[in-house]
Design an enzyme around this catalytic site. Structure first.
Site, mmCIF file in Angstrom:
data_model
loop_
_atom_site.group_PDB
_atom_site.id
_atom_site.type_symbol
_atom_site.label_atom_id
_atom_site.label_comp_id
_atom_site.label_asym_id
_atom_site.label_seq_id
_atom_site.Cartn_x
_atom_site.Cartn_y
_atom_site.Cartn_z
ATOM 1 N N ASP A 130 25.725 -66.424 -59.514
ATOM 2 C CA ASP A 130 25.969 -64.988 -59.705
ATOM 3 C C ASP A 130 26.707 -64.579 -60.977
ATOM 4 O O ASP A 130 26.166 -63.877 -61.825
ATOM 5 C CB ASP A 130 26.755 -64.444 -58.513
ATOM 6 C CG ASP A 130 26.008 -64.592 -57.203
ATOM 7 O OD1 ASP A 130 24.916 -65.166 -57.208
ATOM 8 O OD2 ASP A 130 26.524 -64.142 -56.174
ATOM 9 N N SER A 477 28.744 -59.362 -51.081
ATOM 10 C CA SER A 477 27.686 -60.213 -51.606
ATOM 11 C C SER A 477 26.398 -59.424 -51.701
ATOM 12 O O SER A 477 26.164 -58.474 -50.953
ATOM 13 C CB SER A 477 27.500 -61.414 -50.670
ATOM 14 O OG SER A 477 26.289 -62.078 -50.950
#
Length: 574
Positions: A130, A477
């Site tokens: 990420d 998330s």
């Protein structure tokens, strides 16, 4: 053609390779087996976030070799180096998550320092998990040398009892297990098959969202960010990037010529159109900051508001990144938006052509149902919405893709960290209709603005994902689903309203009108603020303490440096 065909007299590497006074410097290069010709060619940094922490990054070193071959084939000299990554799937649900967002800026800083220290002339950056994606792109924009971004690719879906599964299913399985709806054996079987290959999490979570940003904003070659990690086509895409960065060096096409205000709007559009991660509302402002462009959470939100939702991708939809690639890839999404009159087609890209020119030969694939045309969207507005109100004067963000109910009102249940909330959820000590509030998890207060996937996934596993809401000054998330509002600002650690609310205060969330309010008067807020006292940072030293001293509000991207506006000299021009 002479190997010196790119004039080095104005390139950074002249400071380490040219002239008799650089003989000591050249001796180090000869020691690594370089020839005189290679030393006097442009030096190209190949930066990867390779490590053995997770499948997201494990294939980057192999792919880097293809990039280096491409650079060498076009008369450049590649110099590979690595930087850190913190993998969110492993850091999630404990104090390790405090390292995640901080790693984004350390990645950008470490790439900058390596490039500056060794005077490389151009760069290819490669990322998997990420925060490494925006971190690498921030470094590209900051340094402003000719650069290309490459995503290492997504993981393939696992198979469990005849169905595709992803790591999101495992996080939600923890919730099922906690209420006795999954036994130990089944959980063990699922965890062994959910992640069957190299690559980043397969849904439209943060990694794939920011990979899509890489192509949409023009910093990556078409199709290069959509091909799954195990697909052999990745080698050809990586080699093409290595060759193309040398072309960019010849014409001196730099990142800040590509990442204009309109390019950032394009990037926000593809996020909204695919129900992408709310983290994009943090990373796009941070990237814009490196270019000296004002583009905050509310600017991102305005784009989200007017973009149709057309990508049926997990966590809100059915499909994963592999399916999207096979349906036509990221260019297919961009083509649908361009044909619908949304994208700015005149933005430049690393191909040397505009977005519209890149998409000219792309035809919309009608034999698939992963990507919809804008004339028949899944919903008329984007999969992500920004909110504002007396509980979040500096804004907040919620993913609405897949949400059945876009309004929620309920009493607050307040927790001062994620662990307290997770313990409550795990033991089912909450009520249907509650608004769970997790505070002191912002950029400064956490420190590090943790993601709350463990808690939200547990709620979904318990069958309560759409029966409670959750708000936080931390993050969620990209795999989070449900009415989950993050980035609430100002954060609790600086005395924001979220730090002043109490159990029982009635909170109203409206993703249609874009509001987030609590039934507390201004006078009552003022009284509570007078009684409020700031808390000590829970770290007294080290990298996370340092991050807490530097980091700014989430609204502007949780920044740790002044960006291009504070720049006195750009590295590319040294």
């Amino acid at each position: 053609m002479d190997g010196n065909y790119v004039d080095k007299s104005k390139l950074p590497s002249r400071h380490v390779t040219e002239g008799p006074e650089r003989a000591p410097h050249r001796s180090y290069l000869y020691a690594m087996g370089l020839s005189s010709e290679q030393i006097h060619q442009p030096l190209v940094g190949v930066a990867t976030a390779w490590n053995e922490a997770a499948p997201c990054n494990i294939s980057l070193s192999r792919q880097a070799q293809a990039v280096k071959k491409g650079v060498a084939a076009n008369r450049g000299t590649p110099r590979e180096f690595t930087t850190i990554t913190v993998t969110d799937g492993i850091a999630m649900g404990h104090d390790g998550m405090k390292s995640s967002l901080a790693s984004r800026d350390i990645i950008a800083d470490s790439v900058e320092l390596t490039m500056r220290g060794h005077c490389y002339d151009a760069m290819v950056t490669m990322a998997g998990c990420d925060k490494s994606l925006p971190g690498m792109m921030m470094a590209m924009i900051r340094l402003n040398v000719p650069s290309i971004f490459i995503y290492g690719g997504s993981i393939l879906p696992g198979r469990f009892r005849g169905k595709d599964v992803v790591v999101q299913d495992l996080f939600e399985a923890v919730g099922l297990h906690s209420v006795g709806q999954m036994d130990d054996v089944t959980l063990d079987q699922l965890e062994r098959v959910a992640c069957p290959s190299a690559g980043s999490c397969g849904g439209q979570y943060t990694a794939n969202t920011m990979a899509m940003v890489g192509e949409a904003i023009g910093l990556a070659l078409p199709y290069s960010c959509g091909a799954p990690a195990p697909y052999e086509i990745r080698d050809a895409l990586c080699a093409a990037a290595g060759e193309q960065v040398m072309e960019l060096l010849k014409i001196q096409l730099r990142p800040r010529q590509i990442v204009t205000r309109e390019a950032f709007e394009n990037a926000a559009m593809v996020v909204a159109a695919t129900g992408g991660s709310t983290n994009a509302a943090l990373h796009l402002p941070a990237m814009a900051h490196e270019a000296g462009i004002d583009f905050d959470l509310f600017d991102v939100g305005e784009i989200f508001k007017r973009t149709p939702y057309i990508g049926d991708l997990k966590p809100g939809g059915k499909y994963v990144a592999k399916d999207m690639f096979e349906a036509g890839g990221i260019p297919q999404v961009m083509k649908a938006l361009l044909d619908g009159g949304y994208l700015h087609g005149d933005c430049l890209t690393v191909t040397g052509k505009t977005v519209a020119e890149n998409l000219a030969s792309v035809e919309f694939n009608t034999e698939q149902d992963v990507i919809y045309p804008t004339s028949n969207p899944i919903s008329p507005t984007g999969g992500v919405v920004s909110l504002k109100g007396n509980l979040a004067p500096d804004g907040a963000i919620v993913k609405v893709a897949g949400l059945k109910n876009l309004k929620f009102t309920g009493p607050a249940r307040v927790f001062d960290n994620e662990e307290e909330c997770f313990a409550c959820v795990d033991k089912r000590k909450y009520n249907e209709g509650d608004v769970l509030v997790i505070r002191y998890e912002g950029p400064k207060g956490g420190p590090g603005m943790r993601e709350m996937l463990s808690t939200t996934a547990a709620l979904y596993g318990q069958g309560m994902g759409d029966k409670v809401a959750l708000i936080t000054d931390g993050r969620f998330s990209g795999a989070t689903r449900g009415f989950c509002v993050g980035h609430v600002g100002p954060e609790a650690a600086v005395g924001g309203p979220i730090g002043l609310i109490k159990d029982g205060d009635v909170i109203t969330l409206d993703a249609i009108e874009g509001t987030i309010d609590v039934d507390v008067s201004e006078d009552e807020f003022a009284r509570r603020k007078a009684e409020w006292k700031p808390r000590d940072v829970p770290y007294g030293s080290g990298a996370i303490w340092k991050y807490a001293q530097l980091v700014g509000p989430a609204r502007y991207g949780a920044l740790t440096n002044p960006g291009a506006k504070g720049e006195t000299e750009c590295y590319a021009d040294i």
